[in-house]
Design an enzyme around this catalytic site. Structure first.
Site, PDB file in Angstrom:
ATOM      1  N   GLY A  89       0.846  -1.197   0.000  1.00  0.00           N
ATOM      2  CA  GLY A  89       0.000   0.000   0.000  1.00  0.00           C
ATOM      3  C   GLY A  89       0.873   1.236   0.000  1.00  0.00           C
ATOM      4  O   GLY A  89       2.030   1.207  -0.445  1.00  0.00           O
TER       5      GLY A  89
ATOM      6  N   ASP B  17       2.070  -8.313  -1.866  1.00  0.00           N
ATOM      7  CA  ASP B  17       0.734  -7.873  -1.421  1.00  0.00           C
ATOM      8  C   ASP B  17      -0.256  -8.944  -1.866  1.00  0.00           C
ATOM      9  O   ASP B  17       0.029  -9.718  -2.788  1.00  0.00           O
ATOM     10  CB  ASP B  17       0.361  -6.520  -2.043  1.00  0.00           C
ATOM     11  CG  ASP B  17      -0.734  -5.803  -1.279  1.00  0.00           C
ATOM     12  OD1 ASP B  17      -0.434  -4.813  -0.582  1.00  0.00           O
ATOM     13  OD2 ASP B  17      -1.922  -6.227  -1.373  1.00  0.00           O
TER      14      ASP B  17
ATOM     15  N   HIS C 164       3.505   4.153  20.780  1.00  0.00           N
ATOM     16  CA  HIS C 164       3.156   4.896  19.573  1.00  0.00           C
ATOM     17  C   HIS C 164       1.652   5.163  19.650  1.00  0.00           C
ATOM     18  O   HIS C 164       0.860   4.600  18.937  1.00  0.00           O
ATOM     19  CB  HIS C 164       3.487   4.043  18.345  1.00  0.00           C
ATOM     20  CG  HIS C 164       3.338   4.774  17.049  1.00  0.00           C
ATOM     21  ND1 HIS C 164       3.850   6.023  16.825  1.00  0.00           N
ATOM     22  CD2 HIS C 164       2.748   4.404  15.877  1.00  0.00           C
ATOM     23  CE1 HIS C 164       3.579   6.388  15.577  1.00  0.00           C
ATOM     24  NE2 HIS C 164       2.907   5.439  14.991  1.00  0.00           N
TER      25      HIS C 164
END
Ligand code: APR
Length: 322
Positions: A13, A36, A184
């Protein structure tokens, strides 16, 4: 110039394709592989990237391969030195990274199992969100030692912090050094005590240059840096700075550089924290994390870091069952 080694990016992506582009343009690898599950997508991007080589002047070969969730096509990743996992859904506006937990856990678990089968000696760099939990899940699902599974977050959060400070002060980004530790996410711990600014050849603590309120405002913007991009894009999440951060980690591992970077790494007693993946500084090399590096922190920063560790620990306990 001698090129060697193989770096693989799983998920082609926005994040994965830009990471593969950066790795190929470093021109240090013999091969960069991009995979992918979207039929033909990786092959198409590889063809496009290879066609950019005469213009950009790099010789790294890019190989694209469509894979299946049950491991079809994964033989292409054999002998990878480093594998980056970018497979997974990005956030939509208003979502927290944690909202992606269940859906991305399924994807990341399958990818990690296939990496363990086809590239059992690789170092894995995880970037799929929620980052700290997906890094732990990857380590569990791959069965790799924790030192060979690292998450990317601190390099990105630190880059945002540095940019925001440089922008506020009208300085080149090279004149600003910042640091973020912790998770994060909501319990990210920007570390003003470790931040410096160099103006006219003189290096000063950030706290000498900006007021507490100004630093607090920047820190809040760093914590919400990803969401700010998501809200503007309206579809998809950030990928230029994230891919720069992931590629820098891959390079440090592949070149066995020993560079110290803020990454999501397995803690073994640093800052009094053990047995959880958390944003800390680590020395990276061919074996992954060579060592977690501790630095003096203020009492407040240590309290925040320990709170971040407990927040991640609680969520990571869930991922084993996902
Ligand atoms: N194997 C390989 N690729 C997969 C799989 C899988 N099992 N499942 C999904 N993908 C692919 C999708 O087909 C898509 O091409 O992952 C890609 C994700 O790309 P984007 O939707 O563009 O998302 P991106 O912006 O690249 O973010 C990827 O990084 O920052 C994080 O939160 C973000 O978790 C997200 C990840």
């Amino acid at each position: 110039m001698a090129r060697s080694g193989k770096a693989t990016v799983i998920g082609a992506g926005f994040y994965g394709s830009t990471t593969a582009q950066r790795l190929a343009e470093y021109d240090i690898f013999a091969e960069v592989v991009l995979t992918d599950i979207r039929d033909g997508w990786s092959e198409g991007l590889a063809l496009d990237l290879n066609s950019s080589r005469p213009v950009e002047g790099f010789e790294t070969t890019v190989v694209g391969k469509t894979t299946t969730v049950d491991g079809g096509g994964y033989e292409v990743i054999a002998d990878s030195d480093v594998v980056v996992i970018t497979a997974g859904l990005p956030r939509k506006p208003g979502m927290s990274r944690m909202d992606l937990l269940e859906v991305n856990a399924k994807i990341v678990r399958g990818v990690a199992e296939n990496i363990a089968k086809y590239a059992p000696n690789a170092v894995i760099v995880v970037v799929s969100n929620p980052l700290d939990e997906m890094t732990r899940l990857t380590q569990l699902a791959s069965g790799f030692p924790p030192s060979r599974v690292i998450g990317q977050a601190g390099m990105l959060d630190t880059a945002r912090f540095t940019y925001f400070v440089a922008d506020k002060l009208g300085l080149p980004v090279s004149g600003v050094k910042t640091l973020t530790l912790g998770s994060h996410g909501d319990t990210m711990v920007p570390v003003p005590s470790a931040c410096t600014v160099t103006q006219d050849g003189v290096t000063k603590p950030l706290t000498d240059v900006l007021s507490r309120a100004e630093i607090d405002a920047i820190v809040e913007r760093v914590r919400g840096g990803g969401a700010e991009v998501v809200a503007l894009l309206k579809t998809g999440s950030a990928y230029y700075a994230p891919s720069a951060a992931a590629a820098a980690m891959v390079k440090a591992v592949a070149t066995d550089s020993g560079a110290v970077m803020p990454v999501c790494a397995w803690t073994t007693g640093q800052y009094g924290i053990s047995g959880v993946y958390l944003g800390v500084e680590a020395k990276l090399g061919k074996t992954g994390v060579r060592e977690v590096v501790e630095r003096p922190l203020t009492a407040d920063e240590i309290t925040q870091l320990r709170a971040a560790a407990e927040a991640v620990r609680a969520k990571s306990a869930d991922v084993a069952g996902l």
